[in-house]
Design an enzyme around this catalytic site. Sequence first.
Site, short mmCIF file in Angstrom:
data_model
loop_
_atom_site.label_atom_id
_atom_site.label_comp_id
_atom_site.label_asym_id
_atom_site.label_seq_id
_atom_site.Cartn_x
_atom_site.Cartn_y
_atom_site.Cartn_z
N HIS A 124 -1.94 -3.43 -0.14
CA HIS A 124 -1.03 -3.54 1.01
C HIS A 124 -0.34 -4.90 0.91
CE1 HIS A 124 0.38 -3.87 5.10
NE2 HIS A 124 -0.12 -2.69 5.44
N ARG B 191 7.12 -4.69 10.00
CA ARG B 191 8.36 -4.44 9.26
C ARG B 191 9.11 -3.27 9.89
NH1 ARG B 191 6.18 -3.23 3.99
NH2 ARG B 191 4.14 -3.52 4.95
N ARG C 8 4.15 1.03 0.55
CA ARG C 8 3.31 -0.16 0.38
C ARG C 8 3.11 -0.54 -1.09
NH1 ARG C 8 -1.36 1.60 4.69
NH2 ARG C 8 -0.13 1.10 6.53
N GLU D 132 1.92 -2.96 8.93
CA GLU D 132 3.23 -2.53 8.42
C GLU D 132 4.23 -2.34 9.56
OE1 GLU D 132 2.89 0.66 5.63
OE2 GLU D 132 4.88 1.41 6.09
N HIS E 106 -6.53 -2.23 0.20
CA HIS E 106 -6.47 -1.69 1.56
C HIS E 106 -7.09 -0.30 1.67
CE1 HIS E 106 -5.22 -1.42 5.61
NE2 HIS E 106 -4.35 -0.44 5.42
N HIS E 107 -6.60 0.66 0.90
CA HIS E 107 -7.06 2.04 1.11
C HIS E 107 -7.41 2.66 -0.23
CE1 HIS E 107 -7.13 5.70 3.68
NE2 HIS E 107 -6.95 6.30 2.52
N ARG F 121 -0.95 5.89 0.03
CA ARG F 121 -0.99 6.39 1.41
C ARG F 121 0.13 5.79 2.23
NH1 ARG F 121 -2.56 4.62 6.04
NH2 ARG F 121 -4.04 3.00 5.40
#
Length: 468
Positions: free
Chosen positions: A262, A278, A299, A275, A401-402, A442
């Site tokens: 991210h 933004r 991302r 996010e 992040h994910h 994602r």
Amino acid sequence: MKKTILAAALAAMMSVPAFAADSADIVVIGSGGAGLSSAITATEKGAKVIVLEKMAFIGGNSNRSEGGMNAAGTKQQLADGVKDDSPDIFFMDTMRGGHYLNNPQLLHTLTTQAAGAEEWLLSLGANFCHRMGRGGGQTRARGHGPCDGSPVGIELMRVLSERADKDHIDIRVNNRVTEILTKGGKVSGVKVKTAKGVETINAKAVVLATGGFGANHKMVEKYRPELKGFSTTNQPGATGDGIVLAQKLGASLTDIEQIQIHPTVIKKNGALISESMRARGGILLNKNGKRFTNELLTRDVVSQNELKQPDGIGFLIVDDSIYKKNKMLRSYVSEKLMTKCDSVEDVAKLIGADPKVVKASFEQYWKAFDSKKDDLFGRPEMVIRLDQAPYYVAQVTPGIHHTMGGVTINPKAEVISKKTEKPIPGLFAAGEVTGGVHGGNRIGGNAVADIVTFGRISGQSAAAYVGK
Ligand code: ADP
């Protein structure tokens, strides 16, 4: 009477409920959004459920979820004038964002059922509104979350835990599942490590809702060596236990090497700047004071663009018009994750860049806003002009992040065996522990949609499997 109270108090201290049962219809492993959505749904169907959580508190990474919950075709979108969204457009945005790696059946399930999942949360009392502004890679504004702009995860876990309490669901913290047991090829229970030692809980079905492995640096490096040394936004319990537990039962894995970084993470502590900053109008400058990307790309792409900048860092900049309306931004400032700058010149000073270059970057953006055309990077949506001082600035860099990959499931949330390619009897999974929904990247806002949608499905499927 006194004895009963004492026993209950002692049991609470030991993190085991008074009169703890050692059997249930369904054991749910993990108490994040997926686990509690599953447990509540299975309980509604009449199943006896025990939720086991290895940490001292419930909620996992779901507690940290900031941005929102995506859903297409909701009543709240319509009320805000977003009349041209649909599950099909949601599907196509997510496919594109996931580099077409997504499992189409799972994604179809997500995009057609997310609006129902959001309505379900509203029915449980979630204080959710539709959020204006598109997230990265999305062609419509379809985020939903607390009306005051505060993080979505806290409100999500509030309503789920309140409902679980109301339904008297047996949730046991400090209970780490170490093994899933089987008898005659079917799931028959779990082994769980508690303060008292290792216990067995018999169950006809098990739902894996253990989250991802973004806090397990060894596992991240195993699948993606180039991510060595990256900070993580994940809670310490996100170590991929569910993947290992399911593999021991022969589960197939999907896209396990797909790990998302991210772009707006604070390096020193792994804190995430959402996010949505933004989406609501923030821009990114490099340390020379220049924009370097369309800030609304996905991302993974924004992260790669950022890594190409000097020192691999960026500066996220938002203005007072967002600050006034957004509780989350106010908390970033009070937590000193973002710094207040009274003018464009002060922004330049903070960044350490030539004020003329920074001024030129702002002027380019104001021009882009006025003409509705960003000649430099083709940003598709600019919801604010970004000219309301004071500004708020954070130095950011990409962080883990994910984890998009995980155990393979079908649209009923049944876990698929690698050998037979059929469901493993009695084993279900939902949320970040699974792979296939998000493909290669994602989209922001799709995690909460995923965990609630598939959490509910796993609860329904497990309840049906145990005859409820
Ligand atoms: P999701 O978003 O998919 O719901 P979360 O990260 O929010 O995932 O929640 C997963 C939860 O599962 C976390 O609270 C984590 O601590 C818990 N967990 C992970 N492994 C185990 C395990 N072996 N036993 C019990 N709980 C676990």
